[in-house]
Design an enzyme around this catalytic site. Sequence first.
Site, PDB file in Angstrom:
ATOM      1  N   LYS A  11       0.813  -1.216   0.000  1.00 29.07           N
ATOM      2  CA  LYS A  11       0.000   0.000   0.000  1.00 29.07           C
ATOM      3  C   LYS A  11       0.852   1.275   0.000  1.00 29.07           C
ATOM      4  O   LYS A  11       2.061   1.226   0.235  1.00 29.07           O
ATOM      5  CB  LYS A  11      -0.949  -0.030   1.196  1.00 29.07           C
ATOM      6  CG  LYS A  11      -1.983  -1.155   1.099  1.00 29.07           C
ATOM      7  CD  LYS A  11      -2.955  -1.115   2.255  1.00 29.07           C
ATOM      8  CE  LYS A  11      -4.039  -2.166   2.114  1.00 29.07           C
ATOM      9  NZ  LYS A  11      -5.005  -2.088   3.231  1.00 29.07           N
ATOM     10  N   PHE A  59     -16.107   2.884   5.961  1.00 26.56           N
ATOM     11  CA  PHE A  59     -14.686   3.112   5.697  1.00 26.56           C
ATOM     12  C   PHE A  59     -14.351   3.241   4.218  1.00 26.56           C
ATOM     13  O   PHE A  59     -13.205   3.533   3.865  1.00 26.56           O
ATOM     14  CB  PHE A  59     -13.846   1.975   6.306  1.00 26.56           C
ATOM     15  CG  PHE A  59     -14.157   0.615   5.739  1.00 26.56           C
ATOM     16  CD1 PHE A  59     -13.556   0.176   4.561  1.00 26.56           C
ATOM     17  CD2 PHE A  59     -15.052  -0.223   6.382  1.00 26.56           C
ATOM     18  CE1 PHE A  59     -13.850  -1.076   4.038  1.00 26.56           C
ATOM     19  CE2 PHE A  59     -15.349  -1.481   5.880  1.00 26.56           C
ATOM     20  CZ  PHE A  59     -14.738  -1.904   4.694  1.00 26.56           C
ATOM     21  N   ARG A 104       2.167  -6.461   8.908  1.00 27.63           N
ATOM     22  CA  ARG A 104       1.382  -5.338   9.432  1.00 27.63           C
ATOM     23  C   ARG A 104       1.919  -4.842  10.764  1.00 27.63           C
ATOM     24  O   ARG A 104       1.868  -3.643  11.036  1.00 27.63           O
ATOM     25  CB  ARG A 104      -0.092  -5.717   9.509  1.00 27.63           C
ATOM     26  CG  ARG A 104      -0.705  -5.793   8.109  1.00 27.63           C
ATOM     27  CD  ARG A 104      -2.156  -6.137   8.139  1.00 27.63           C
ATOM     28  NE  ARG A 104      -2.766  -6.001   6.818  1.00 27.63           N
ATOM     29  CZ  ARG A 104      -3.693  -6.820   6.358  1.00 27.63           C
ATOM     30  NH1 ARG A 104      -4.134  -7.827   7.098  1.00 27.63           N
ATOM     31  NH2 ARG A 104      -4.202  -6.636   5.158  1.00 27.63           N
ATOM     32  N   HIS A 117      -2.156  -5.618   1.401  1.00 26.26           N
ATOM     33  CA  HIS A 117      -3.442  -6.286   1.154  1.00 26.26           C
ATOM     34  C   HIS A 117      -3.119  -7.664   0.616  1.00 26.26           C
ATOM     35  O   HIS A 117      -2.145  -7.843  -0.118  1.00 26.26           O
ATOM     36  CB  HIS A 117      -4.262  -5.519   0.101  1.00 26.26           C
ATOM     37  CG  HIS A 117      -5.366  -6.346  -0.496  1.00 26.26           C
ATOM     38  ND1 HIS A 117      -6.621  -6.413   0.054  1.00 26.26           N
ATOM     39  CD2 HIS A 117      -5.384  -7.173  -1.582  1.00 26.26           C
ATOM     40  CE1 HIS A 117      -7.368  -7.230  -0.672  1.00 26.26           C
ATOM     41  NE2 HIS A 117      -6.632  -7.702  -1.672  1.00 26.26           N
TER      42      HIS A 117
END
Length: 142
Positions: A11, A59, A104, A117
């Site tokens: 990302k 979101f 993460r 992702h």
Amino acid sequence: MALERTFSIIKPNAVANNDIGAIYARFERAGFKIIAAKMLHLTKEQAEGFYAEHKGRPFFDGLVEFMTSGPIMVQVLEGENAVQRHRDIMGATNPDNALAGTLRADFSDSFTANAVHGSDAVESAQREIAYFFAADEIFPRS
């Protein structure tokens, strides 16, 4: 165990933080082969299309805004039980709940800017791979 392909995104926050190489090294250390990869900057339309299943959720707009905020890396990973193993090395969606040593836990800036992702099932992996890659852009390696 089954040889599978899964789809992965690095990302905008992880690209901006120059974490691409470190994340790719983790993929390879985990036994994945990167069989397709490219950098792109999503348009609003591309992001909305990719995340269409989330349209209408609270979101969604923030996710689209974040995913269009800078370049991303998209890649296809191949390996034994790739979908689940990739999810395991990514860690929990909320980085506060991600185990130490997961992508993460190590590379996220926030819940939305959670670095990576990954597909959640073989079927979604096939759909997500086809969204970003033509068949002639994927190069299986033995």
